[in-house]
Design a protein around this motif. Sequence first.
Motif, PDB file in Angstrom:
ATOM      1  N   ALA A 102    -103.385 -13.636-150.293  1.00 14.47           N
ATOM      2  CA  ALA A 102    -104.323 -14.490-149.555  1.00 14.47           C
ATOM      3  C   ALA A 102    -103.922 -15.960-149.607  1.00 14.47           C
ATOM      4  O   ALA A 102    -104.360 -16.759-148.775  1.00 14.47           O
ATOM      5  N   ARG A 103    -103.084 -16.347-150.556  1.00 13.79           N
ATOM      6  CA  ARG A 103    -102.645 -17.739-150.672  1.00 13.79           C
ATOM      7  C   ARG A 103    -101.525 -18.084-149.692  1.00 13.79           C
ATOM      8  O   ARG A 103    -101.191 -19.240-149.505  1.00 13.79           O
ATOM      9  N   ILE A 104    -100.920 -17.075-149.092  1.00 12.45           N
ATOM     10  CA  ILE A 104     -99.810 -17.305-148.165  1.00 12.45           C
ATOM     11  C   ILE A 104    -100.321 -18.015-146.921  1.00 12.45           C
ATOM     12  O   ILE A 104    -101.351 -17.643-146.352  1.00 12.45           O
ATOM     13  N   GLY A 105     -99.601 -19.035-146.484  1.00  5.66           N
ATOM     14  CA  GLY A 105    -100.098 -19.894-145.421  1.00  5.66           C
ATOM     15  C   GLY A 105    -100.004 -19.332-144.022  1.00  5.66           C
ATOM     16  O   GLY A 105    -100.845 -19.640-143.181  1.00  5.66           O
ATOM     17  N   TYR A 106     -99.001 -18.509-143.745  1.00 10.31           N
ATOM     18  CA  TYR A 106     -98.779 -18.059-142.369  1.00 10.31           C
ATOM     19  C   TYR A 106     -99.277 -16.633-142.168  1.00 10.31           C
ATOM     20  O   TYR A 106     -99.040 -15.749-142.989  1.00 10.31           O
TER      21      TYR A 106
ATOM     22  N   ASN B  81    -100.261  -5.683-146.280  1.00  9.38           N
ATOM     23  CA  ASN B  81     -99.868  -4.337-145.880  1.00  9.38           C
ATOM     24  C   ASN B  81     -99.131  -3.627-147.018  1.00  9.38           C
ATOM     25  O   ASN B  81     -99.402  -2.468-147.332  1.00  9.38           O
ATOM     26  N   TYR B  82     -98.206  -4.350-147.650  1.00 11.27           N
ATOM     27  CA  TYR B  82     -97.446  -3.761-148.752  1.00 11.27           C
ATOM     28  C   TYR B  82     -98.373  -3.370-149.905  1.00 11.27           C
ATOM     29  O   TYR B  82     -98.290  -2.256-150.441  1.00 11.27           O
ATOM     30  N   VAL B  83     -99.235  -4.270-150.304  1.00 15.95           N
ATOM     31  CA  VAL B  83    -100.114  -4.019-151.452  1.00 15.95           C
ATOM     32  C   VAL B  83    -101.106  -2.890-151.140  1.00 15.95           C
ATOM     33  O   VAL B  83    -101.359  -2.018-151.982  1.00 15.95           O
TER      34      VAL B  83
ATOM     35  N   ILE C 128    -108.070  -3.333-148.452  1.00 14.89           N
ATOM     36  CA  ILE C 128    -107.226  -4.526-148.448  1.00 14.89           C
ATOM     37  C   ILE C 128    -106.757  -4.846-147.027  1.00 14.89           C
ATOM     38  O   ILE C 128    -106.620  -6.013-146.656  1.00 14.89           O
ATOM     39  N   CYS C 129    -106.545  -3.819-146.220  1.00 12.38           N
ATOM     40  CA  CYS C 129    -106.057  -4.015-144.850  1.00 12.38           C
ATOM     41  C   CYS C 129    -107.053  -4.817-144.015  1.00 12.38           C
ATOM     42  O   CYS C 129    -106.668  -5.500-143.056  1.00 12.38           O
ATOM     43  N   LYS C 130    -108.323  -4.729-144.359  1.00  6.61           N
ATOM     44  CA  LYS C 130    -109.358  -5.390-143.560  1.00  6.61           C
ATOM     45  C   LYS C 130    -109.275  -6.905-143.645  1.00  6.61           C
ATOM     46  O   LYS C 130    -109.899  -7.608-142.861  1.00  6.61           O
ATOM     47  N   GLU C 131    -108.484  -7.409-144.588  1.00  6.46           N
ATOM     48  CA  GLU C 131    -108.299  -8.847-144.718  1.00  6.46           C
ATOM     49  C   GLU C 131    -107.227  -9.362-143.766  1.00  6.46           C
ATOM     50  O   GLU C 131    -106.999 -10.567-143.670  1.00  6.46           O
ATOM     51  N   MET C 132    -106.546  -8.462-143.059  1.00  8.75           N
ATOM     52  CA  MET C 132    -105.440  -8.847-142.199  1.00  8.75           C
ATOM     53  C   MET C 132    -105.936  -9.438-140.887  1.00  8.75           C
ATOM     54  O   MET C 132    -107.045  -9.138-140.430  1.00  8.75           O
ATOM     55  N   ASP C 133    -105.122 -10.278-140.257  1.00  4.84           N
ATOM     56  CA  ASP C 133    -105.507 -10.954-139.021  1.00  4.84           C
ATOM     57  C   ASP C 133    -105.158 -10.147-137.772  1.00  4.84           C
ATOM     58  O   ASP C 133    -105.910 -10.134-136.806  1.00  4.84           O
TER      59      ASP C 133
ATOM     60  N   PRO D 120    -105.065  -7.228-135.356  1.00  3.86           N
ATOM     61  CA  PRO D 120    -105.823  -5.978-135.181  1.00  3.86           C
ATOM     62  C   PRO D 120    -104.944  -4.736-135.166  1.00  3.86           C
ATOM     63  O   PRO D 120    -105.274  -3.730-135.791  1.00  3.86           O
ATOM     64  N   SER D 121    -103.818  -4.795-134.453  1.00  6.52           N
ATOM     65  CA  SER D 121    -102.968  -3.602-134.363  1.00  6.52           C
ATOM     66  C   SER D 121    -102.310  -3.302-135.703  1.00  6.52           C
ATOM     67  O   SER D 121    -102.220  -2.138-136.116  1.00  6.52           O
ATOM     68  N   PHE D 122    -101.853  -4.336-136.384  1.00  5.05           N
ATOM     69  CA  PHE D 122    -101.228  -4.154-137.683  1.00  5.05           C
ATOM     70  C   PHE D 122    -102.259  -3.665-138.693  1.00  5.05           C
ATOM     71  O   PHE D 122    -101.973  -2.853-139.572  1.00  5.05           O
ATOM     72  N   LYS D 123    -103.491  -4.143-138.564  1.00  6.41           N
ATOM     73  CA  LYS D 123    -104.567  -3.718-139.453  1.00  6.41           C
ATOM     74  C   LYS D 123    -104.822  -2.224-139.309  1.00  6.41           C
ATOM     75  O   LYS D 123    -104.994  -1.507-140.298  1.00  6.41           O
ATOM     76  N   SER D 124    -104.806  -1.740-138.079  1.00  3.88           N
ATOM     77  CA  SER D 124    -105.031  -0.306-137.832  1.00  3.88           C
ATOM     78  C   SER D 124    -103.947   0.541-138.485  1.00  3.88           C
ATOM     79  O   SER D 124    -104.215   1.552-139.124  1.00  3.88           O
ATOM     80  N   GLN D 125    -102.690   0.118-138.320  1.00  6.43           N
ATOM     81  CA  GLN D 125    -101.582   0.865-138.908  1.00  6.43           C
ATOM     82  C   GLN D 125    -101.681   0.855-140.433  1.00  6.43           C
ATOM     83  O   GLN D 125    -101.415   1.865-141.093  1.00  6.43           O
ATOM     84  N   CYS D 126    -102.061  -0.273-140.976  1.00  5.28           N
ATOM     85  CA  CYS D 126    -102.182  -0.419-142.426  1.00  5.28           C
ATOM     86  C   CYS D 126    -103.268   0.493-142.973  1.00  5.28           C
ATOM     87  O   CYS D 126    -103.078   1.196-143.965  1.00  5.28           O
ATOM     88  N   ILE D 127    -104.427   0.501-142.320  1.00  5.83           N
ATOM     89  CA  ILE D 127    -105.545   1.339-142.778  1.00  5.83           C
ATOM     90  C   ILE D 127    -105.155   2.810-142.742  1.00  5.83           C
ATOM     91  O   ILE D 127    -105.418   3.567-143.682  1.00  5.83           O
ATOM     92  N   SER D 128    -104.504   3.222-141.663  1.00  3.26           N
ATOM     93  CA  SER D 128    -104.095   4.625-141.543  1.00  3.26           C
ATOM     94  C   SER D 128    -103.140   5.017-142.664  1.00  3.26           C
ATOM     95  O   SER D 128    -103.281   6.066-143.296  1.00  3.26           O
ATOM     96  N   ALA D 129    -102.146   4.166-142.914  1.00  3.02           N
ATOM     97  CA  ALA D 129    -101.152   4.474-143.947  1.00  3.02           C
ATOM     98  C   ALA D 129    -101.773   4.457-145.336  1.00  3.02           C
ATOM     99  O   ALA D 129    -101.494   5.329-146.166  1.00  3.02           O
TER     100      ALA D 129
END
Length: 328
Positions: free
Chosen positions: A76-80, A89-91, A100-105, A107-116
């Motif tokens: 969460a401290r990462i700026g970009y 995604n990794y964690v 943890i995926c729900k904290e992502m910005d 939407p498409s990447f969040k979906s892939q993260c949640i599924s995995a």
Amino acid sequence: MGGEGRSGIVILVFAVFVLFSGCVGDIFESDDELDEIVELGDPSLCAGLEEDNSGFRVDSCYMRIATNKNDSSTCARIGYDDTRDQCLNYVARALGDPGICKEMDSPSFKSQCISAAAELGGETADCDSVGDEVDRTNCLHSIAVATKDAGICLEITGGAAQNNCMLAIAEVTGDSSICAPLEDAEDCYMSVAEATKNASICGEMENKTLADKCYFRLAGMREEATLCNEVLINKDRDDCYSSVAVKKRDVGVCERVYNNTVHYNCVEDIAMLGKDASLCSGLPTPGAVDKCMAAVVDYYPNPSVCANITDTTELENCNSYVRIKSGS
């Protein structure tokens, strides 16, 4: 902070990182100060780093510590945005925590993260947080297969998607009873039989043509000629015996072939592949023996083999072929 000004190189670097986890420290140039902070594992020290021309030094520090410790709070401290999403995604995947995926910005990447992540340790309810219905289906499918729970497939909307889910579970569990209610039950039986190499499943198929195909395939996979006995159609049974014989290099299996042409070809193929012309002598007619010998020479030019050919024309052709191949 937005990531609009960050170059595509940064995104590519972290895409590589996700595929090759644990290697972040290896893809950057040597940085003793950064390496020391990462080794200490204290993310508060990252902020004190002087940024370099890449503009990525501080974020790299956070990323490496976060992934070493599987700590999403450091991500969460990462700026970009893109870099932070890659870290989360990794964690999330490492911990099997879709939350943890729900904290992502993205939407498409969040979906892939949640599924995995859900596949590794989530609940079906987590799939309701993904994007569209396709994403939800993929998420439920992943959890169903990972947990080997066919009941989860029933939560999928759409008959075809449900069938695909049930089929996948039948394959991983080897439970052919799952196939029975499916619209494509015969295809399911075939897939499970091949996945488990269990020939008894072929007998559960109502379509006897497909059942023959099933026994044929398993006979080859198991190199077991007795399974060819179950094939009803004579031609297909002969082809089954021949296929197993050639695969095992066993001319004894060729003897079970009823059709003469298929039988001769079976022996010929084994003799040719094994470069063993002596196998040809077991054929019942001089013409078949000569043809077999010629096939071996065609594959393995050897004048001593030609000497065993009785037909004058075949003998001359054989010797001529050997001379051409040897350049004499």
